[in-house]
Scaffold this motif. Structure first.
Motif, PDB file in Angstrom:
ATOM      1  N   VAL A 105       0.860  -0.992   0.076  1.00 15.70           N
ATOM      2  CA  VAL A 105       0.039   0.007  -0.107  1.00 15.70           C
ATOM      3  C   VAL A 105       0.933   1.313   0.159  1.00 15.70           C
ATOM      4  CG1 VAL A 105      -0.249   0.201   2.512  1.00 15.70           C
ATOM      5  CG2 VAL A 105      -1.949   1.096   1.211  1.00 15.70           C
ATOM      6  N   GLN A 106       0.414   2.355  -0.694  1.00 17.21           N
ATOM      7  CA  GLN A 106       1.155   3.436  -0.732  1.00 17.21           C
ATOM      8  C   GLN A 106       0.425   4.531   0.029  1.00 17.21           C
ATOM      9  OE1 GLN A 106       1.916   4.145  -4.919  1.00 17.21           O
ATOM     10  NE2 GLN A 106       3.919   3.486  -4.637  1.00 17.21           N
ATOM     11  N   LEU A 107       1.093   5.422   0.819  1.00 17.74           N
ATOM     12  CA  LEU A 107       0.439   6.397   1.534  1.00 17.74           C
ATOM     13  C   LEU A 107       1.010   7.695   1.420  1.00 17.74           C
ATOM     14  CD1 LEU A 107       0.887   4.419   4.927  1.00 17.74           C
ATOM     15  CD2 LEU A 107      -1.156   4.452   3.708  1.00 17.74           C
ATOM     16  N   GLN A 108       0.025   8.605   1.223  1.00 19.38           N
ATOM     17  CA  GLN A 108       0.385   9.887   0.912  1.00 19.38           C
ATOM     18  C   GLN A 108      -0.155  11.047   1.935  1.00 19.38           C
ATOM     19  OE1 GLN A 108       2.078  11.248  -1.594  1.00 19.38           O
ATOM     20  NE2 GLN A 108       1.946  13.313  -1.103  1.00 19.38           N
ATOM     21  N   CYS A 133      -4.112  11.342   5.305  1.00 19.83           N
ATOM     22  CA  CYS A 133      -3.323  10.248   4.893  1.00 19.83           C
ATOM     23  C   CYS A 133      -4.245   9.209   3.916  1.00 19.83           C
ATOM     24  CB  CYS A 133      -2.611   9.597   5.948  1.00 19.83           C
ATOM     25  SG  CYS A 133      -1.531   8.246   5.295  1.00 19.83           S
ATOM     26  N   ALA A 134      -3.973   9.383   2.683  1.00 23.28           N
ATOM     27  CA  ALA A 134      -4.564   8.900   1.579  1.00 23.28           C
ATOM     28  C   ALA A 134      -3.736   7.500   1.153  1.00 23.28           C
ATOM     29  CB  ALA A 134      -4.850   9.572   0.295  1.00 23.28           C
ATOM     30  N   ALA A 135      -4.691   6.371   1.229  1.00 21.56           N
ATOM     31  CA  ALA A 135      -3.868   5.087   0.773  1.00 21.56           C
ATOM     32  C   ALA A 135      -4.311   4.539  -0.469  1.00 21.56           C
ATOM     33  CB  ALA A 135      -4.312   4.023   1.883  1.00 21.56           C
ATOM     34  N   SER A 136      -3.324   4.043  -1.298  1.00 20.72           N
ATOM     35  CA  SER A 136      -3.704   3.519  -2.407  1.00 20.72           C
ATOM     36  C   SER A 136      -4.276   2.176  -2.263  1.00 20.72           C
ATOM     37  CB  SER A 136      -2.365   3.422  -3.188  1.00 20.72           C
ATOM     38  OG  SER A 136      -1.402   2.641  -3.025  1.00 20.72           O
ATOM     39  N   GLY A 137      -4.654   1.236  -3.332  1.00 24.55           N
ATOM     40  CA  GLY A 137      -5.081   0.113  -3.114  1.00 24.55           C
ATOM     41  C   GLY A 137      -6.731  -0.148  -2.496  1.00 24.55           C
ATOM     42  N   SER A 148      -9.106   9.537  13.305  1.00 23.10           N
ATOM     43  CA  SER A 148     -10.243   8.685  12.740  1.00 23.10           C
ATOM     44  C   SER A 148      -9.862   8.146  11.241  1.00 23.10           C
ATOM     45  CB  SER A 148     -11.612   9.741  12.466  1.00 23.10           C
ATOM     46  OG  SER A 148     -11.295  10.874  11.578  1.00 23.10           O
ATOM     47  N   ARG A 149     -10.592   7.457  10.724  1.00 25.22           N
ATOM     48  CA  ARG A 149     -10.562   6.921   9.349  1.00 25.22           C
ATOM     49  C   ARG A 149     -11.962   6.908   8.509  1.00 25.22           C
ATOM     50  NH1 ARG A 149      -7.529   1.401  10.060  1.00 25.22           N
ATOM     51  NH2 ARG A 149      -7.983   1.300   7.714  1.00 25.22           N
ATOM     52  N   ASP A 150     -11.852   6.716   7.502  1.00 23.22           N
ATOM     53  CA  ASP A 150     -12.932   6.561   6.268  1.00 23.22           C
ATOM     54  C   ASP A 150     -12.327   5.361   5.320  1.00 23.22           C
ATOM     55  OD1 ASP A 150     -14.828   6.590   4.579  1.00 23.22           O
ATOM     56  OD2 ASP A 150     -15.234   8.744   4.475  1.00 23.22           O
ATOM     57  N   ASN A 151     -12.921   4.289   5.749  1.00 26.62           N
ATOM     58  CA  ASN A 151     -12.482   3.089   4.903  1.00 26.62           C
ATOM     59  C   ASN A 151     -13.290   3.348   3.454  1.00 26.62           C
ATOM     60  OD1 ASN A 151     -10.987   2.062   6.937  1.00 26.62           O
ATOM     61  ND2 ASN A 151     -12.534   0.662   7.531  1.00 26.62           N
ATOM     62  N   ALA A 152     -14.057   3.945   3.320  1.00 24.54           N
ATOM     63  CA  ALA A 152     -14.811   4.020   1.748  1.00 24.54           C
ATOM     64  C   ALA A 152     -14.108   4.997   1.083  1.00 24.54           C
ATOM     65  CB  ALA A 152     -16.217   4.795   1.995  1.00 24.54           C
ATOM     66  N   LYS A 153     -13.128   6.066   1.589  1.00 24.96           N
ATOM     67  CA  LYS A 153     -12.264   6.717   1.162  1.00 24.96           C
ATOM     68  C   LYS A 153     -11.105   6.484   1.207  1.00 24.96           C
ATOM     69  CE  LYS A 153     -15.308  10.822   1.570  1.00 24.96           C
ATOM     70  NZ  LYS A 153     -15.696  12.227   2.240  1.00 24.96           N
ATOM     71  N   ASN A 154     -10.454   5.349   1.807  1.00 23.37           N
ATOM     72  CA  ASN A 154      -9.204   5.062   2.048  1.00 23.37           C
ATOM     73  C   ASN A 154      -8.607   6.115   2.573  1.00 23.37           C
ATOM     74  OD1 ASN A 154      -9.810   2.614   0.750  1.00 23.37           O
ATOM     75  ND2 ASN A 154      -8.359   2.535  -0.892  1.00 23.37           N
ATOM     76  N   THR A 155      -8.619   6.612   3.469  1.00 26.15           N
ATOM     77  CA  THR A 155      -8.064   7.871   4.251  1.00 26.15           C
ATOM     78  C   THR A 155      -8.217   7.706   5.781  1.00 26.15           C
ATOM     79  OG1 THR A 155      -8.695   9.309   2.057  1.00 26.15           O
ATOM     80  CG2 THR A 155      -8.083  10.305   4.210  1.00 26.15           C
ATOM     81  N   VAL A 156      -7.093   8.054   6.459  1.00 30.87           N
ATOM     82  CA  VAL A 156      -6.939   8.393   7.882  1.00 30.87           C
ATOM     83  C   VAL A 156      -6.648   9.650   8.037  1.00 30.87           C
ATOM     84  CG1 VAL A 156      -4.597   7.786   8.201  1.00 30.87           C
ATOM     85  CG2 VAL A 156      -6.261   7.518   9.921  1.00 30.87           C
ATOM     86  N   TYR A 157      -7.319  10.009   9.024  1.00 31.72           N
ATOM     87  CA  TYR A 157      -6.971  11.613   9.340  1.00 31.72           C
ATOM     88  C   TYR A 157      -6.780  11.845  10.983  1.00 31.72           C
ATOM     89  CZ  TYR A 157     -10.967  12.020   6.022  1.00 31.72           C
ATOM     90  OH  TYR A 157     -11.279  11.704   4.470  1.00 31.72           O
ATOM     91  N   LEU A 158      -6.039  13.043  11.186  1.00 29.80           N
ATOM     92  CA  LEU A 158      -5.522  13.344  12.576  1.00 29.80           C
ATOM     93  C   LEU A 158      -6.032  14.954  12.850  1.00 29.80           C
ATOM     94  CD1 LEU A 158      -4.026  12.428  14.983  1.00 29.80           C
ATOM     95  CD2 LEU A 158      -1.887  13.513  14.282  1.00 29.80           C
ATOM     96  N   GLN A 159      -6.811  14.844  13.502  1.00 25.15           N
ATOM     97  CA  GLN A 159      -7.270  16.327  13.795  1.00 25.15           C
ATOM     98  C   GLN A 159      -6.542  16.957  15.139  1.00 25.15           C
ATOM     99  OE1 GLN A 159      -9.898  18.393  12.484  1.00 25.15           O
ATOM    100  NE2 GLN A 159      -9.088  19.907  13.801  1.00 25.15           N
ATOM    101  N   MET A 160      -6.073  18.064  14.977  1.00 24.38           N
ATOM    102  CA  MET A 160      -5.036  18.362  16.025  1.00 24.38           C
ATOM    103  C   MET A 160      -5.680  19.749  16.627  1.00 24.38           C
ATOM    104  SD  MET A 160      -1.197  17.179  14.454  1.00 24.38           S
ATOM    105  CE  MET A 160      -1.409  18.689  13.021  1.00 24.38           C
ATOM    106  N   ASP A 178       4.123  -1.697   8.727  1.00 25.43           N
ATOM    107  CA  ASP A 178       4.925  -2.140   7.521  1.00 25.43           C
ATOM    108  C   ASP A 178       4.879  -1.183   6.253  1.00 25.43           C
ATOM    109  OD1 ASP A 178       2.329  -4.209   8.789  1.00 25.43           O
ATOM    110  OD2 ASP A 178       4.609  -5.130   8.235  1.00 25.43           O
ATOM    111  N   TYR A 179       4.173  -0.058   6.308  1.00 22.85           N
ATOM    112  CA  TYR A 179       4.380   0.893   5.352  1.00 22.85           C
ATOM    113  C   TYR A 179       4.154   2.130   5.980  1.00 22.85           C
ATOM    114  CZ  TYR A 179       2.935  -3.169   2.570  1.00 22.85           C
ATOM    115  OH  TYR A 179       2.780  -4.326   1.984  1.00 22.85           O
ATOM    116  N   TRP A 180       4.747   3.359   5.152  1.00 25.10           N
ATOM    117  CA  TRP A 180       5.036   4.553   5.645  1.00 25.10           C
ATOM    118  C   TRP A 180       4.699   5.644   4.628  1.00 25.10           C
ATOM    119  CZ3 TRP A 180       6.144   5.816  10.786  1.00 25.10           C
ATOM    120  CH2 TRP A 180       6.390   4.720  11.595  1.00 25.10           C
ATOM    121  N   GLY A 181       4.049   6.450   5.027  1.00 27.93           N
ATOM    122  CA  GLY A 181       3.966   7.686   3.997  1.00 27.93           C
ATOM    123  C   GLY A 181       5.253   8.756   4.177  1.00 27.93           C
TER     124      GLY A 181
END
Length: 123
Positions: A1-4, A21-25, A70-82, A111-114
């Motif tokens: 998986v690739q992370l951005q 953080c958007a993930a591919s795949g 938080s995360r949105d699995n439908a959007k392949n994205t994890v968030y960090l609200q600070m 296993d994978y890092w952005g």
């Protein structure tokens, strides 16, 4: 998986930022996700993590009550609200994905890092 990772920036103390953080795949929901940070001259440290389904989270004591993962699995994205950012939060923030079960909190469990996004908090 690739992370951005994205969303970093310059903010005054007390302000807020939201990292993404958007993930591919198509297997994003198979990974626990975490945020780490590294300040100049310091080791990378754990910030927050969330399990695969998104119903369980864990935070470092230094950010508890101020940061929310938080995360949105439908959007392949994890968030960090600070929120209520402090100068000591200044660091490069990295998102990471772990195949392991639960909510990993150590670097080696991921296993994978952005590529990291810079957060700078000034007084």
């Amino acid at each position: 998986v690739q992370l951005q990772a994205s969303g970093g920036g310059l903010v005054q103390a007390g302000g807020s930022l939201r990292l993404s953080c958007a993930a591919s795949g198509r297997t994003f929901s198979s990974y626990a996700m975490g945020w780490f940070r590294q300040a100049p001259g310091k080791e990378r440290e754990f910030v927050a993590a969330i399990n695969k389904s998104g119903d369980n989270t864990y935070y470092a004591d230094s950010v508890k009550g101020r940061f929310t993962i938080s995360r949105d699995n439908a959007k392949n994205t994890v968030y960090l609200q600070m929120n209520n950012l402090k100068p000591e939060d200044t660091a490069v923030y990295y998102c990471a994905a772990a195949i392991a079960r639960g909510i990993p909190t150590i670097n080696g469990a991921y296993d994978y890092w952005g590529q990291g996004t810079q957060v700078t908090v000034f007084q």
